[in-house]
Design a protein around this motif. Structure first.
Motif, PDB file in Angstrom:
ATOM      1  N   LYS A   1     -11.854  10.131 -49.770  1.00 28.52           N
ATOM      2  CA  LYS A   1     -10.727  10.459 -48.884  1.00 28.52           C
ATOM      3  C   LYS A   1     -10.848   9.694 -47.576  1.00 28.52           C
ATOM      4  O   LYS A   1      -9.847   9.171 -47.057  1.00 28.52           O
ATOM      5  CB  LYS A   1     -10.664  11.957 -48.618  1.00 28.52           C
ATOM      6  CG  LYS A   1      -9.473  12.339 -47.767  1.00 28.52           C
ATOM      7  CD  LYS A   1      -9.351  13.824 -47.586  1.00 28.52           C
ATOM      8  CE  LYS A   1      -8.099  14.120 -46.742  1.00 28.52           C
ATOM      9  NZ  LYS A   1      -7.924  15.550 -46.547  1.00 28.52           N
ATOM     10  N   ALA A   2     -12.052   9.597 -47.043  1.00 27.42           N
ATOM     11  CA  ALA A   2     -12.249   8.854 -45.793  1.00 27.42           C
ATOM     12  C   ALA A   2     -11.911   7.373 -45.978  1.00 27.42           C
ATOM     13  O   ALA A   2     -11.355   6.742 -45.075  1.00 27.42           O
ATOM     14  CB  ALA A   2     -13.686   9.023 -45.300  1.00 27.42           C
ATOM     15  N   ALA A   3     -12.230   6.826 -47.145  1.00 28.15           N
ATOM     16  CA  ALA A   3     -11.976   5.405 -47.407  1.00 28.15           C
ATOM     17  C   ALA A   3     -10.500   5.111 -47.655  1.00 28.15           C
ATOM     18  O   ALA A   3      -9.986   4.080 -47.218  1.00 28.15           O
ATOM     19  CB  ALA A   3     -12.808   4.946 -48.607  1.00 28.15           C
ATOM     20  N   PHE A   4      -9.813   5.995 -48.365  1.00 31.56           N
ATOM     21  CA  PHE A   4      -8.430   5.746 -48.774  1.00 31.56           C
ATOM     22  C   PHE A   4      -7.387   6.527 -47.971  1.00 31.56           C
ATOM     23  O   PHE A   4      -6.197   6.288 -48.116  1.00 31.56           O
ATOM     24  CB  PHE A   4      -8.234   6.080 -50.262  1.00 31.56           C
ATOM     25  CG  PHE A   4      -8.914   5.138 -51.204  1.00 31.56           C
ATOM     26  CD1 PHE A   4      -8.321   3.941 -51.573  1.00 31.56           C
ATOM     27  CD2 PHE A   4     -10.158   5.441 -51.736  1.00 31.56           C
ATOM     28  CE1 PHE A   4      -8.948   3.072 -52.447  1.00 31.56           C
ATOM     29  CE2 PHE A   4     -10.804   4.582 -52.608  1.00 31.56           C
ATOM     30  CZ  PHE A   4     -10.196   3.390 -52.965  1.00 31.56           C
ATOM     31  N   GLY A   5      -7.832   7.515 -47.201  1.00 38.50           N
ATOM     32  CA  GLY A   5      -6.898   8.379 -46.498  1.00 38.50           C
ATOM     33  C   GLY A   5      -6.352   9.477 -47.395  1.00 38.50           C
ATOM     34  O   GLY A   5      -5.530  10.294 -46.978  1.00 38.50           O
ATOM     35  N   MET A   6      -6.805   9.511 -48.622  1.00 38.65           N
ATOM     36  CA  MET A   6      -6.411  10.492 -49.644  1.00 38.65           C
ATOM     37  C   MET A   6      -7.411  10.370 -50.784  1.00 38.65           C
ATOM     38  O   MET A   6      -8.209   9.432 -50.808  1.00 38.65           O
ATOM     39  CB  MET A   6      -5.009  10.196 -50.174  1.00 38.65           C
ATOM     40  CG  MET A   6      -4.908   8.831 -50.862  1.00 38.65           C
ATOM     41  SD  MET A   6      -3.289   8.440 -51.506  1.00 38.65           S
ATOM     42  CE  MET A   6      -3.551   8.511 -53.262  1.00 38.65           C
TER      43      MET A   6
ATOM     44  N   LYS B   1      -3.683  -5.303 -48.539  1.00 35.50           N
ATOM     45  CA  LYS B   1      -4.523  -4.902 -47.400  1.00 35.50           C
ATOM     46  C   LYS B   1      -5.697  -5.859 -47.204  1.00 35.50           C
ATOM     47  O   LYS B   1      -6.205  -5.991 -46.094  1.00 35.50           O
ATOM     48  CB  LYS B   1      -5.035  -3.478 -47.592  1.00 35.50           C
ATOM     49  CG  LYS B   1      -3.980  -2.432 -47.373  1.00 35.50           C
ATOM     50  CD  LYS B   1      -4.548  -1.033 -47.504  1.00 35.50           C
ATOM     51  CE  LYS B   1      -3.448  -0.012 -47.267  1.00 35.50           C
ATOM     52  NZ  LYS B   1      -3.925   1.356 -47.381  1.00 35.50           N
TER      53      LYS B   1
ATOM     54  N   GLN C   1     -15.942  11.224 -49.216  1.00 34.91           N
ATOM     55  CA  GLN C   1     -16.113   9.807 -48.888  1.00 34.91           C
ATOM     56  C   GLN C   1     -14.902   9.000 -49.350  1.00 34.91           C
ATOM     57  O   GLN C   1     -14.431   8.097 -48.645  1.00 34.91           O
ATOM     58  CB  GLN C   1     -17.379   9.256 -49.533  1.00 34.91           C
ATOM     59  CG  GLN C   1     -18.659   9.807 -48.975  1.00 34.91           C
ATOM     60  CD  GLN C   1     -19.867   9.431 -49.827  1.00 34.91           C
ATOM     61  OE1 GLN C   1     -19.778   8.632 -50.755  1.00 34.91           O
ATOM     62  NE2 GLN C   1     -21.009  10.017 -49.495  1.00 34.91           N
TER      63      GLN C   1
END
Length: 182
Positions: free
Chosen positions: A24-29, A90, A22
């Motif tokens: 990784k999906a939120a931050f791209g990493m 952001k 989750q």
């Protein structure tokens, strides 16, 4: 060099693996801070839950990130300063707004009141006088927002302490601390 093992998401199992996915999906990493906290599934669940809950609060992402950089600078947390400066941009803050927030300032009276209160809570270990809460009310904060602001302070203290105590390596562009040079 970090003082604790950074959990590789590929090696994680169960709820920890799900939460790291989750993240990784939120931050791209998966940021190193979460890899450090992942050593404790309960601490990771608490941290990720707090990020999720406060990410949808009434204060809004921009103010939350401004509070985060002010607290990070106060606590000499290079990791959180770097991460939250980028997240603040952001969320719609200008570079100047983030630099001002890092120093505990804002041209916006409501933001300035929030930053002053958050830093007072940190500096006074929550022993703020009633007048500090009244200043928030005069700036337009209601009880819900005041409690949310304290929740942001608590979350940021936890992440600052993790990153400083465990020397978590930066994986965001570095931002110069101002307090360290003061």
């Amino acid at each position: 060099m970090t003082r604790i093992t950074l959990i590789d998401p590929a090696d994680a199992t169960g709820q920890t693996a799900e939460q790291l996915a989750q993240i990784k999906a939120a931050f791209g990493m998966v940021p190193n801070m979460f890899k450090a906290v992942a050593n404790s599934p309960s601490a990771l669940a608490s941290l990720w839950g707090a990020f999720g809950a406060l990410g949808n609060d009434r204060l809004g992402a921009k103010l939350g990130e401004q509070v985060a950089v002010a607290i990070a600078d106060r606590n000499d947390c290079r990791y959180c300063l770097a991460a939250h400066t980028g997240l603040g941009r952001k969320a719609g803050a200008t570079a100047q707004e983030m630099a001002d927030a890092q120093a505990g300032r804002s041209a916006d009276p409501r933001t300035a009141a929030a930053l002053a209160f958050a830093l007072a809570v940190v500096d006074k270990r929550a022993g703020v006088p009633a007048s500090d809460v009244e200043s928030l009310r005069k700036a337009g904060f209601d009880d819900e927002e005041i409690v949310e602001l304290i929740a942001h302070v608590a979350l940021n203290l936890f992440t600052n302490y993790v990153n400083v105590a465990l020397d978590v390596p930066l994986d965001f562009p570095a931002v110069k601390l101002t307090r360290a040079t003061a």
